[in-house]
Design an enzyme around this catalytic site. Structure first.
Site, short mmCIF file in Angstrom:
data_model
loop_
_atom_site.label_atom_id
_atom_site.label_comp_id
_atom_site.label_asym_id
_atom_site.label_seq_id
_atom_site.Cartn_x
_atom_site.Cartn_y
_atom_site.Cartn_z
N ASP A 67 0.83 -1.20 0.00
CA ASP A 67 0.00 0.00 0.00
C ASP A 67 0.87 1.25 0.00
O ASP A 67 2.10 1.17 0.12
CB ASP A 67 -0.96 0.00 1.19
CG ASP A 67 -0.26 -0.21 2.53
OD1 ASP A 67 0.98 -0.16 2.59
OD2 ASP A 67 -0.98 -0.43 3.53
N ASN A 136 -7.32 -0.34 13.95
CA ASN A 136 -8.74 -0.53 13.65
C ASN A 136 -8.99 -1.85 12.91
O ASN A 136 -10.06 -2.06 12.37
CB ASN A 136 -9.25 0.65 12.80
CG ASN A 136 -8.50 0.77 11.49
OD1 ASN A 136 -7.59 -0.01 11.21
ND2 ASN A 136 -8.87 1.74 10.66
N HIS A 138 -7.42 -2.78 10.20
CA HIS A 138 -7.19 -2.74 8.75
C HIS A 138 -6.02 -3.63 8.35
O HIS A 138 -5.13 -3.93 9.13
CB HIS A 138 -7.07 -1.31 8.23
CG HIS A 138 -5.76 -0.64 8.45
ND1 HIS A 138 -5.55 0.68 8.16
CD2 HIS A 138 -4.56 -1.09 8.92
CE1 HIS A 138 -4.30 0.99 8.44
NE2 HIS A 138 -3.69 -0.05 8.90
N GLU A 143 -9.83 -0.73 4.89
CA GLU A 143 -10.33 -0.13 6.14
C GLU A 143 -11.65 -0.79 6.56
O GLU A 143 -12.26 -1.52 5.78
CB GLU A 143 -10.54 1.37 5.90
CG GLU A 143 -9.27 2.13 5.53
CD GLU A 143 -8.35 2.41 6.72
OE1 GLU A 143 -8.36 1.63 7.70
OE2 GLU A 143 -7.61 3.41 6.66
#
Ligand code: PGA
Length: 240
Positions: A67, A136, A138, A143
């Protein structure tokens, strides 16, 4: 999801690095994806040392990035490119064509996604992917709420990801979007390793392992993969 708990960060890094070495030993032209972020830095060190000592040969392997922050390039401290190049690629002897990495400065993110998709397709699929897990849940920049059928794509970053990003950049930066391999591509990898270190990851590790497949915790989407393994140190295992 299979879980292995190891003593500490050093053991975690060594264990994950050995998975990569085993993959390349078995398949010298393997396609490898290792996340940026803080968690894999120890893996990079072990792999560079193994390469220097002749214990692994990356000369036929290929690497694809996971990413990148849109708008950031290699000159930006904390960009994925800056981290992975600085800690890994630049310390190995690799040819340009062995590496495919998102250009966060691209003016055409969709084209950039297709370029990376083509590189992966040219190798069949990823042989081993080493992932971190976000606070979170991810995976890459997939996400909460992530779709499961995505290849490379542009992502609106979650607020948690935006606020955590300061740790990489050393200052607040206006990062609203990322570019990431999608869950379909990740799930198509032959082997998936998720690594987590430290007590700050203990809650999300426990949630991931206890939850059914649920896109609000993207890491649980990996449970659809037959070869996924989570490797954690004792800190990250504190709530198991
Ligand atoms: P970290 O990031 O390795 O820096 O904790 C993990 C992630 O956000 O995927």
């Amino acid at each position: 999801m299979n879980v292995e708990i190891v003593e500490d960060y050093q053991a975690l890094s060594a264990t994950v690095a050995q998975r990569v070495i085993d993959t390349v030993t078995r398949k010298p032209d393997a396609l490898i994806c290792i996340a940026g972020g803080d968690t894999p830095l120890g893996v990079f060190d072990v792999l560079v040392r193994a390469s220097e000592e002749g214990n692994v040969d990356f000369s036929r392997a290929a690497f694809v990035g996971l990413d990148e922050w849109l708008g950031l390039g290699k000159a930006d401290k904390g960009s994925c490119r800056e981290m992975v190049w600085g800690h890994f690629f630049s310390r190995l002897t690799l040819r340009d064509e062995q590496i495919c990495f998102f250009d966060g400065l691209t003016t055409d993110p969709e084209q950039e996604c297709r370029r990376v998709d083509r590189f992966i397709a040219g190798h069949g699929s990823i042989d081993i992917i080493v992932l971190g897990i976000g606070m979170n849940g991810h995976i890459g920049f997939n996400e909460p709420g992530a779709a499961q059928d995505t290849e490379c794509h542009v992502v609106d970053l979650d607020e948690v990801t935006q606020s955590v990003s300061v740790k990489y950049f050393g200052q607040a930066r206006d990062v609203k979007q990322g570019i990431s391999l999608g869950m379909k591509t990740i799930l198509a990898a032959k082997s998936v390793v998720v690594m987590a270190s430290g007590e700050k990851k203990a809650a999300i590790v426990a949630q991931t392992l206890r939850s059914d497949i649920d896109a609000s915790i993207p890491a649980t989407l990996l449970k659809a993969h037959p070869q996924v393994q989570m490797l954690v140190d004792k800190g990250a295992a504190a709530q198991l």
